[in-house]
Write a protein that holds these residues in place. Sequence first.
Motif, PDB file in Angstrom:
ATOM      1  N   GLU A  80      -2.312   3.220  33.717  1.00  0.00           N
ATOM      2  CA  GLU A  80      -0.925   3.469  34.117  1.00  0.00           C
ATOM      3  C   GLU A  80       0.070   3.021  33.054  1.00  0.00           C
ATOM      4  O   GLU A  80       1.086   3.675  32.820  1.00  0.00           O
ATOM      5  N   TRP A  81      -0.218   1.871  32.406  1.00  0.00           N
ATOM      6  CA  TRP A  81       0.718   1.331  31.421  1.00  0.00           C
ATOM      7  C   TRP A  81       0.278   1.578  29.979  1.00  0.00           C
ATOM      8  O   TRP A  81       0.895   1.059  29.054  1.00  0.00           O
ATOM      9  N   ASP A  82      -0.812   2.322  29.814  1.00  0.00           N
ATOM     10  CA  ASP A  82      -1.320   2.666  28.478  1.00  0.00           C
ATOM     11  C   ASP A  82      -1.573   1.402  27.654  1.00  0.00           C
ATOM     12  O   ASP A  82      -1.076   1.254  26.530  1.00  0.00           O
ATOM     13  N   LEU A  83      -2.383   0.488  28.212  1.00  0.00           N
ATOM     14  CA  LEU A  83      -2.680  -0.773  27.557  1.00  0.00           C
ATOM     15  C   LEU A  83      -3.921  -0.652  26.675  1.00  0.00           C
ATOM     16  O   LEU A  83      -4.792   0.174  26.924  1.00  0.00           O
ATOM     17  N   THR A  84      -3.996  -1.504  25.664  1.00  0.00           N
ATOM     18  CA  THR A  84      -5.181  -1.560  24.821  1.00  0.00           C
ATOM     19  C   THR A  84      -6.266  -2.375  25.524  1.00  0.00           C
ATOM     20  O   THR A  84      -6.015  -3.059  26.518  1.00  0.00           O
ATOM     21  N   ALA A  85      -7.487  -2.319  24.975  1.00  0.00           N
ATOM     22  CA  ALA A  85      -8.590  -3.093  25.557  1.00  0.00           C
ATOM     23  C   ALA A  85      -8.290  -4.586  25.482  1.00  0.00           C
ATOM     24  O   ALA A  85      -8.620  -5.347  26.398  1.00  0.00           O
ATOM     25  N   ARG A  86      -7.665  -5.050  24.396  1.00  0.00           N
ATOM     26  CA  ARG A  86      -7.341  -6.455  24.265  1.00  0.00           C
ATOM     27  C   ARG A  86      -6.287  -6.876  25.284  1.00  0.00           C
ATOM     28  O   ARG A  86      -6.363  -7.954  25.877  1.00  0.00           O
ATOM     29  N   GLN A  87      -5.281  -6.034  25.519  1.00  0.00           N
ATOM     30  CA  GLN A  87      -4.268  -6.351  26.523  1.00  0.00           C
ATOM     31  C   GLN A  87      -4.873  -6.403  27.920  1.00  0.00           C
ATOM     32  O   GLN A  87      -4.494  -7.246  28.747  1.00  0.00           O
ATOM     33  N   THR A  88      -5.825  -5.520  28.174  1.00  0.00           N
ATOM     34  CA  THR A  88      -6.505  -5.514  29.467  1.00  0.00           C
ATOM     35  C   THR A  88      -7.279  -6.810  29.668  1.00  0.00           C
ATOM     36  O   THR A  88      -7.235  -7.418  30.748  1.00  0.00           O
ATOM     37  N   ASN A  90      -6.556  -9.613  28.268  1.00  0.00           N
ATOM     38  CA  ASN A  90      -5.572 -10.688  28.396  1.00  0.00           C
ATOM     39  C   ASN A  90      -5.098 -10.848  29.839  1.00  0.00           C
ATOM     40  O   ASN A  90      -4.807 -11.962  30.294  1.00  0.00           O
ATOM     41  N   MET A  91      -5.005  -9.739  30.566  1.00  0.00           N
ATOM     42  CA  MET A  91      -4.578  -9.801  31.962  1.00  0.00           C
ATOM     43  C   MET A  91      -5.543 -10.639  32.793  1.00  0.00           C
ATOM     44  O   MET A  91      -5.132 -11.416  33.672  1.00  0.00           O
ATOM     45  N   THR A  92      -6.831 -10.477  32.520  1.00  0.00           N
ATOM     46  CA  THR A  92      -7.832 -11.260  33.235  1.00  0.00           C
ATOM     47  C   THR A  92      -7.855 -12.702  32.739  1.00  0.00           C
ATOM     48  O   THR A  92      -7.898 -13.654  33.525  1.00  0.00           O
ATOM     49  N   ALA A  93      -7.787 -12.860  31.413  1.00  0.00           N
ATOM     50  CA  ALA A  93      -7.914 -14.193  30.821  1.00  0.00           C
ATOM     51  C   ALA A  93      -6.741 -15.099  31.185  1.00  0.00           C
ATOM     52  O   ALA A  93      -6.905 -16.317  31.309  1.00  0.00           O
ATOM     53  N   CYS A  94      -5.541 -14.531  31.373  1.00  0.00           N
ATOM     54  CA  CYS A  94      -4.380 -15.383  31.643  1.00  0.00           C
ATOM     55  C   CYS A  94      -4.516 -16.075  32.997  1.00  0.00           C
ATOM     56  O   CYS A  94      -4.002 -17.189  33.183  1.00  0.00           O
ATOM     57  N   VAL A  95      -5.201 -15.449  33.947  1.00  0.00           N
ATOM     58  CA  VAL A  95      -5.426 -16.094  35.245  1.00  0.00           C
ATOM     59  C   VAL A  95      -6.333 -17.303  35.069  1.00  0.00           C
ATOM     60  O   VAL A  95      -6.089 -18.382  35.621  1.00  0.00           O
ATOM     61  N   PHE A  96      -7.383 -17.130  34.281  1.00  0.00           N
ATOM     62  CA  PHE A  96      -8.295 -18.241  34.050  1.00  0.00           C
ATOM     63  C   PHE A  96      -7.626 -19.336  33.214  1.00  0.00           C
ATOM     64  O   PHE A  96      -7.914 -20.526  33.380  1.00  0.00           O
ATOM     65  N   ALA A  97      -6.733 -18.936  32.305  1.00  0.00           N
ATOM     66  CA  ALA A  97      -5.981 -19.938  31.536  1.00  0.00           C
ATOM     67  C   ALA A  97      -5.082 -20.752  32.467  1.00  0.00           C
ATOM     68  O   ALA A  97      -4.982 -21.983  32.352  1.00  0.00           O
ATOM     69  N   GLY A  98      -4.434 -20.069  33.404  1.00  0.00           N
ATOM     70  CA  GLY A  98      -3.605 -20.776  34.377  1.00  0.00           C
ATOM     71  C   GLY A  98      -4.415 -21.707  35.253  1.00  0.00           C
ATOM     72  O   GLY A  98      -3.989 -22.832  35.553  1.00  0.00           O
ATOM     73  N   SER A  99      -5.603 -21.255  35.650  1.00  0.00           N
ATOM     74  CA  SER A  99      -6.436 -22.107  36.501  1.00  0.00           C
ATOM     75  C   SER A  99      -6.962 -23.311  35.738  1.00  0.00           C
ATOM     76  O   SER A  99      -7.193 -24.377  36.327  1.00  0.00           O
ATOM     77  N   LEU A 100      -7.153 -23.144  34.430  1.00  0.00           N
ATOM     78  CA  LEU A 100      -7.574 -24.278  33.604  1.00  0.00           C
ATOM     79  C   LEU A 100      -6.513 -25.376  33.634  1.00  0.00           C
ATOM     80  O   LEU A 100      -6.820 -26.556  33.815  1.00  0.00           O
TER      81      LEU A 100
END
Length: 536
Positions: A80-88, A90-100
């Motif tokens: 939908e937002w035409d994101l790159t694989a790295r940006q995709t 990052n969306m998952t990783a930022c949740v785990f970074a927050g939980s850390l």
Amino acid sequence: MAPPVISEISGIAEDVDKPPSYHGGTNAAAETIINVDDAIESIGFGKFQRRVLWAAGLCFTADATEIMLLSFLSLTLQSEWDLTARQTANMTACVFAGSLVGTLCLGYLGDHLGRRPAFLLSTAIISLFGVCTAFATGYSSLLGIRFMVGFGVGGLTVPFDIFAEFLPTSHRGKHLLIIEYFWTAGSLMTPLFAYLTLESSWRLFVILCAMPCIISGFLGACLVPESPRWLISVGQDDRALEVIRNAARVNGVDPDIMFHRNVKLAHDEVEEAGFGDLLSRKWRKITLLLWGTWFGYSIGYYGTILTVTRIFDADVEGADAQGVPSFDYKAIFISASAEIFGLFAVTQTIDSFGRIPSQVTSYIFGGIFLCSLSLSAGSLSNNSLTVLAFFARAFEMMGSCVTWVSTAEILPTEIRTTGHSAANAIGRTGAFISPYLVGTNNSLKAIGPIMLVIHLLTAWCSHYLPESKGKGLGHTADDDANEGEEKDGSEMTFRYDSATASSRVSDTMGAGYPNDNSINQEGQDQYYPASSRVIV
């Protein structure tokens, strides 16, 4: 049969007709001092613990939905937002970074301000920012919001520890695994929510995924008191006893009989411990082994979820007109339901097989099935891949559940939420790495062997953890940390064995109170619980 009253457990009769010699030459009633383990054991498992189970369990459902939704939301927004694989990724990783970050902050609060405040704060953060996700206007705002969701998720070790601290030893292993069914419910609800709403609105999808945490916060505020173990550790013995009396009342036991006016809780105030103490000489070995186990299990568990979704996801370039990728929901749902099978299996075996053998076996077989799945993608039929995914998810669930139970049992009260949260933080670091490891830029043929090696290392770490089956909460770590030290012989103590104590209580209840001649020095420990003392 109603649970025995404390006076029965400690062998102190309340009968005023006892001769003076029974009370050491006076008619004054004896003051019975019991520790919190005996008090919680005496009220049994009932309605009170089930209330805490629902409040804490829905936190696990929330954890599952907020994590599982990433595998659907990231691919949907990539189109939908035409994101790159790295940006995709990052969306998952930022949740785990927050939980850390969250697990370090909220776990620390759990040990220093109380379990209940940390619990309620965690659910409030997840609920607020989970709903706010639906109003994200772009990639950057979404990352910030999901980071805060992860921050709240990091505190969800605290409700698990609260539940553990209210459980009698005889019920602990089984019921700490039952709470994991709530996680499984969340992992099944997420693909169902995605199937029902994702094609029409991903914003509605994320709001639905936030609902379990909203309900959990409400139940926690209404039904979950502060942990009596924590209250005792900070010197609030009277308040701890009042919590236990209320729990007895909810369980249908008269607290005025169970905990009469002469019953006191043993004072067990401890020094405050911080993260630095985890690496002290006393706790270093256990801490490092726990960290290794949590790091490996998190990479394995979340890596398995992302790998399964990737294998059963049609090419993003083949998305429909609305930019929504096509998922094989049937295969994903079947593999997710494997967690029910795995959880049921480990619930039946954990108390007989033991915590450590269960972890080692589960991580080894989980790695084998995940490696086979990755190497076979594209060459086997969809049905065969589904079977491999089923067993990979089942063994991952078995291992991770037992690791949660073992961690809560090993760590003592003064460092339980700090130590559990630190281990969880290390685990979230592994989870942070997992989307990059199994991302779309990496070959599945390479991912399989790497994940197998990680699983074998995880099994090695868990193998050297102390076994906690059948031991008091937190006593395993104390025994391990103090191994080889001489015990102080200045005070007479009685060692506690829950199974033996239970049979002795039953005998006492069946035969009535002991007569005067039965209480002598030779058989004195027959009527006293492990850590109880009777002060005349």
